[in-house]
Enzyme design. Structure first.
Site, short mmCIF file in Angstrom:
data_model
loop_
_atom_site.label_atom_id
_atom_site.label_comp_id
_atom_site.label_asym_id
_atom_site.label_seq_id
_atom_site.Cartn_x
_atom_site.Cartn_y
_atom_site.Cartn_z
N GLY A 155 44.77 48.68 48.36
CA GLY A 155 44.65 49.57 47.20
C GLY A 155 44.86 51.03 47.57
O GLY A 155 45.59 51.76 46.89
N GLU A 187 41.31 47.78 41.80
CA GLU A 187 39.94 47.29 41.93
C GLU A 187 39.83 46.73 43.34
O GLU A 187 40.62 45.86 43.72
CB GLU A 187 39.74 46.19 40.88
CG GLU A 187 38.31 45.80 40.72
CD GLU A 187 38.19 44.33 40.46
OE1 GLU A 187 38.84 43.83 39.54
OE2 GLU A 187 37.47 43.69 41.22
N CYS A 192 34.67 39.55 43.22
CA CYS A 192 34.45 40.99 43.42
C CYS A 192 33.03 41.37 43.04
O CYS A 192 32.52 42.39 43.47
CB CYS A 192 35.47 41.78 42.61
SG CYS A 192 35.84 41.03 41.04
#
Ligand code: NAP
Length: 525
Positions: free
Chosen positions: A246, A265, A302
């Site tokens: 990310g 995310e 997550c």
């Protein structure tokens, strides 16, 4: 099941020539067919060009047409039938029931976004009519609506091969916003991606939309993924995965001549706070329920509860004892990929080797490859605060219980945490005063604060926030789950003194699009 291993670029299926990707069945270690030759700059170029050509037409599709298109994507996914579930099981190691549920969620969220599109609230129409007589200055006619940002690059996630992948939440919200989508398929489930990608292609064709509304690329993140995010026709990015991946994409997006938003995310350990009265009343029950949440799906969520924080004492000891006993009975589960398994093993070895963490219990050891053996550890708060390694995410079924001397230390730990997707309070009525002291800290740290539940399980609805400060996400102002996710891919445009003939339908006098509007400060139904 007929899989061809081709890139889906607009209406075409193209055999690329780059280094091939093969799915690995994580339960057996076997390489699966077919090969997916990786795309090159030529495929990225073509997909982005088609997406750019499609943008101006697609973003002006009527609300009904766009909503019906999203519903057709859902219908086409369901029409694939069991082939989709079987391929996804083989590529991810996830069980049938989980994937059937995930398919339901995927189609449900596409249909939910169809409802959002039809409502037209997302256009956020505001009209301030001209006031030519106003003194001392007249007011001009001002009308605002939202439009899509432009083509969006979406990176499918490994841990939700359907709901966060090719036609998952990022894709559904971008398409709902009027943005064409170019997907970089996750290399762990290329066959699942192809099946879903062809379903989207069929829906694009059925609704006679420009072919560039959707493309699906296979290949490595560092080549295809980076080239996609660097392409000037891409205007936003949706990503779910590692912090390293990310942040690499955030850098690329920021270094472009025209920087673009990245909605990534990434990493979250989802602290659970056991408040004193709840712990006194039900320590053993909490310990058992906690391990249920920790071990669900081999902990590959997550929102997995990777951290528990409480004041030390006999009640916390009882919680740890009950949780430890439950962990011992936890069956090993296949992890998604060999890479994720290796990262998990390395994280747990780090805890085992640390003289600051104490092993409470391990789960059952698996026999096959890539088997996640659950783990539970404890540490003193002072050691936790001093040691960054203890604060890192271990993606899988391992959690750390942090023992605090008193409430002040609980608060210090809470203040010290990085940004989180969730924070959980296990509390009874008599804990309200303590909870009230923690709440402002948790609001600053997390996107979702909950009482007496467990963070795994994310409802797709209007009120959900699946987001949070960095590194939970790259942009804490929004969510990647729920209908508010559409706002990531929209921006406002104001039209000043444009003649009616040039105004978009939603802004014209008489409200021909029949959408909710704020006119001269008053809500018009
Ligand atoms: P990942 O390694 O970040 O990969 C996700 C996607 O990003 C893949 O398509 C990958 O391409 C691409 N990518 C990775 N690094 C990149 C880079 N430098 N530049 C451009 N693209 C890049 O995530 P993963 O494989 O799914 O899992 C690895 C770890 O991510 C896990 O162990 C876990 O820690 C974390 N994770 C977190 C979540 C979450 O929900 N927060 C979900 C899943 C995983 P390739 O096809 O080349 O791999």
């Amino acid at each position: 099941m007929n899989l061809e291993g081709k890139q889906l670029i607009g209406a075409d299926a193209v055999l690329a020539t780059g280094r091939p990707i093969h799915a690995i069945n994580p339960a057996t270690g076997e390489q699966m067919e077919p090969a997916y030759p990786g795309g090159s700059n030529a495929e990225v170029e073509r997909a982005c060009e088609l997406a750019w050509q499609a943008f101006d037409v697609y973003r002006e599709t009527g609300l009904e047409q766009r909503a019906a298109f999203l519903e057709s994507v859902a219908d086409e996914i369901e029409a694939i039938g069991d082939d989709l579930i079987e391929r996804a099981m083989a590529e991810s190691g996830l069980p049938r029931a989980r994937l059937e549920g995930e398919r339901g969620r995927t189609c449900g969220q596409l249909r939910l976004f169809a409802r959002v599109v039809r409502d037209g609230e997302w256009l956020d129409v505001r009209i301030d009519p001209a006031l030519p007589e106003r003194q001392p200055m007249p007011r001009v006619d001002l009308r605002q609506r939202h439009i899509g940002l432009g083509p969006v690059a979406v990176f499918g996630a490994s841990n939700f091969p359907l709901a966060f992948s090719v036609a998952g939440g990022d894709t559904a919200s971008a398409l709902a916003a009027g943005c064409p989508v170019v997907i970089k398929a996750h290399s762990a489930h290329p066959g699942t991606s192809e099946l879903v990608g062809r379903a989207v292609q069929r829906a694009v064709h059925k609704h006679e939309l420009p072919e560039g509304v959707f493309s699906l690329l296979f290949g490595s993140g560092r080549e295809v993924g980076q080239a996609l995010v660097a392409d000037p026709r891409i205007k936003a990015v949706g990503f779910t995965g590692s912090r390293a991946g990310g942040t690499a994409l955030m850098k690329t997006a920021q270094n472009r001549p025209e920087p673009i938003p990245v909605y990534a995310e990434m990493s979250s350990i989802n602290p659970v706070f056991l408040l004193p009265e709840a712990l006194k009343a039900r320590s053993a029950a909490l310990g058992e329920a906690f391990i249920g949440s920790l071990t669900m799906g081999a902990g590959q969520f997550c929102t997995n509860p990777g951290l528990v924080i409480a004041i030390e004492g006999p009640e916390l000891d009882a919680f740890v004892a009950a949780a430890g006993e439950t962990v011992k009975g936890a069956a090993a589960q296949t992890m998604l990929t060999p890479g994720i398994f290796e990262a998990y093993e390395s994280g747990v070895s780090g805890f085992s080797a640390s003289d600051k963490a104490t092993e409470v219990a391990r789960g059952q050891r698996g026999e096959g490859p890539n088997q996640c053996q659950a783990g539970l550890f404890t540490a003193q708060a002072a050691d936790f605060l001093a040691d960054e390694a203890l604060q890192a995410e271990i993606f899988g079924s391992t959690s750390l219980v942090v023992k605090c001397a008193d409430l002040d230390e609980v608060k210090r730990v809470a203040e010290h945490l990085e940004g989180q997707l969730t924070a959980t309070l296990q509390m009874d009525d008599a804990d309200v005063d303590v909870a009230r002291q923690l709440l402002p800290i948790l609001e600053r740290r997390a996107g979702r604060v909950m009482a007496n539940g467990w963070p795994t399980g994310v409802e797709v609805c209007d009120a959900m926030v699946h987001g949070g400060p960095y590194p939970a996400t790259s942009d804490s102002r929004t969510t990647s789950v729920g209908t508010a996710a559409i706002h990531r891919f929209l921006r406002p445009v104001c039209y000043q003194s444009l003649p009616q003939a040039l105004l978009p339908e939603a802004l014209r006098d008489g409200n021909p699009a029949r959408v909710s509007r704020l006119v001269d400060g008053k809500r018009e139904a």
